[in-house]
Design an enzyme around this catalytic site. Sequence first.
Site, PDB file in Angstrom:
ATOM      1  N   HIS A 150     -14.986   4.775  38.181  1.00  0.00           N
ATOM      2  CA  HIS A 150     -15.492   5.890  37.355  1.00  0.00           C
ATOM      3  C   HIS A 150     -16.924   6.264  37.773  1.00  0.00           C
ATOM      4  CE1 HIS A 150     -16.540   8.160  33.738  1.00  0.00           C
ATOM      5  NE2 HIS A 150     -15.369   7.958  33.204  1.00  0.00           N
ATOM      6  N   ASP A 177     -13.073  18.021  32.221  1.00  0.00           N
ATOM      7  CA  ASP A 177     -12.450  16.694  32.131  1.00  0.00           C
ATOM      8  C   ASP A 177     -11.030  16.853  32.676  1.00  0.00           C
ATOM      9  OD1 ASP A 177     -12.294  14.144  29.493  1.00  0.00           O
ATOM     10  OD2 ASP A 177     -11.748  14.138  31.636  1.00  0.00           O
ATOM     11  N   ARG A 207     -14.940  -3.547  32.396  1.00  0.00           N
ATOM     12  CA  ARG A 207     -16.359  -3.112  32.489  1.00  0.00           C
ATOM     13  C   ARG A 207     -17.218  -3.687  31.377  1.00  0.00           C
ATOM     14  NH1 ARG A 207     -16.449   3.163  30.317  1.00  0.00           N
ATOM     15  NH2 ARG A 207     -15.408   2.752  28.336  1.00  0.00           N
ATOM     16  N   GLU A 221     -13.908  10.463  40.021  1.00  0.00           N
ATOM     17  CA  GLU A 221     -13.340   9.132  39.811  1.00  0.00           C
ATOM     18  C   GLU A 221     -11.988   9.032  40.518  1.00  0.00           C
ATOM     19  OE1 GLU A 221     -12.955   9.150  35.557  1.00  0.00           O
ATOM     20  OE2 GLU A 221     -14.764  10.371  35.420  1.00  0.00           O
ATOM     21  N   ARG A 254     -23.842   2.856  31.060  1.00  0.00           N
ATOM     22  CA  ARG A 254     -23.581   4.310  31.161  1.00  0.00           C
ATOM     23  C   ARG A 254     -24.088   4.814  32.512  1.00  0.00           C
ATOM     24  NH1 ARG A 254     -20.099   7.339  29.149  1.00  0.00           N
ATOM     25  NH2 ARG A 254     -20.572   6.640  27.039  1.00  0.00           N
TER      26      ARG A 254
HETATM   27  O1  TA6 Z   1     -13.250  10.004  32.974  1.00  0.00           O
HETATM   28  C1  TA6 Z   1     -13.487  10.954  31.985  1.00  0.00           C
HETATM   29  C2  TA6 Z   1     -13.437  10.267  30.634  1.00  0.00           C
HETATM   30  O2  TA6 Z   1     -12.168   9.764  30.360  1.00  0.00           O
HETATM   31  C3  TA6 Z   1     -13.899  11.289  29.600  1.00  0.00           C
HETATM   32  O3  TA6 Z   1     -12.816  11.717  28.794  1.00  0.00           O
HETATM   33  C4  TA6 Z   1     -14.977  10.535  28.826  1.00  0.00           C
HETATM   34  O4  TA6 Z   1     -14.398   9.816  27.778  1.00  0.00           O
HETATM   35  C5  TA6 Z   1     -15.527   9.631  29.918  1.00  0.00           C
HETATM   36  O5  TA6 Z   1     -14.369   9.161  30.585  1.00  0.00           O
HETATM   37  C6  TA6 Z   1     -16.459   8.548  29.461  1.00  0.00           C
HETATM   38  O6  TA6 Z   1     -15.770   7.589  28.717  1.00  0.00           O
HETATM   39  P1  TA6 Z   1     -16.642   6.356  28.122  1.00  0.00           P
HETATM   40  O7  TA6 Z   1     -15.652   5.472  27.442  1.00  0.00           O
HETATM   41  O8  TA6 Z   1     -17.308   5.690  29.306  1.00  0.00           O
HETATM   42  O9  TA6 Z   1     -17.668   6.989  27.226  1.00  0.00           O
END
Ligand code: TA6
Length: 296
Positions: free
Chosen positions: A152, A197, A78, A263, A56
């Site tokens: 990301h 988002d 990932r 991102e 994370r």
């Molecule tokens: O990039 C934004 C996103 O798609 C959000 O909608 C949220 O889901 C975030 O990614 C994190 O996703 P994850 O699967 O890493 O918890």
Amino acid sequence: ESGKNNLPKVVLTTPNSLCEVYLHGAHITSFKTNNKKVEHLFVSEKSIFQDLKAIRGGIPLIWPQFGPGSIQTHGFARNIDWEISRVFVNDKSQSVEIEFTLHSSEYSQKIWGVTNEFKTTYTVTLHADHLDLGFDVRNVGQIPIEFQLAFHTYYSISDIENVHVLGLKNRDYIDKLDNMKIVKEQRRELTVRSEVDSVYLNVVPEQNYQPLQLVDLGRKQTVTLTYDYQNIPDVVVWNPWIEKSKKMDDFQDDEYKQMICIEVGVINKPIKLTTNQLFQTKHSIIPSPMPAKEPS
Ligand code: TA6
């Protein structure tokens, strides 16, 4: 060396900078400049470093799907270990480069749903004052493959109230919080005061182009994001804010104040690769002290 939870990681350094990458997900978890004193990436205190779970924070590699994929959200790249295929120290440019490779396997074919044969390489090049990322996919199979990709990146910031993003004015974005409605961004300075988002579409240079920048008035620092806009033209801005933060078991309730995700990727129009075709793209993260006053 062994990192959190004994997961293997590599640490790249130059006299002024440092970068840390876990083999798990080829996941960059640290990028420091200013004599290795300023950390530009955010990693949650509650991040779980274990197999099949994404770290994370840092720079998760979202591939081959963005969003809810066949089996895993945001793809499998990932969640699994990559192998180190090359390390190169460039004395001339004072940089150090490491290449990771991911080969297709029964695991990826199961996840991807079809028998795709691919060879994907991810090159991380640490310079004294910036970070270059390169991502290549070669279709080594007999059937076409299709994918999305996103870097990301979780940026570490002084406080969410101190930052704004430049370079998105007049761009259309999909608002994932409002039924995927397409909205035109009116703001020159994009601030975050609630959950956001947004998937900005086709952010390519126009006349008097304002580069994509994260300005942190608290840190007195600007991070410029450059990227290969022909291949990865989309830009996501995300902050979970209060309610979403509470729902994430690998994220502290108040950590939304210390991070923002910007991102760069290809989301809206997935890439299609025919047999033996090669896709190549790159993205750079360039921090710099903020100019004394904002350019007018
Ligand atoms: O990039 C934004 C996103 O798609 C959000 O909608 C949220 O889901 C975030 O990614 C994190 O996703 P994850 O699967 O890493 O918890």
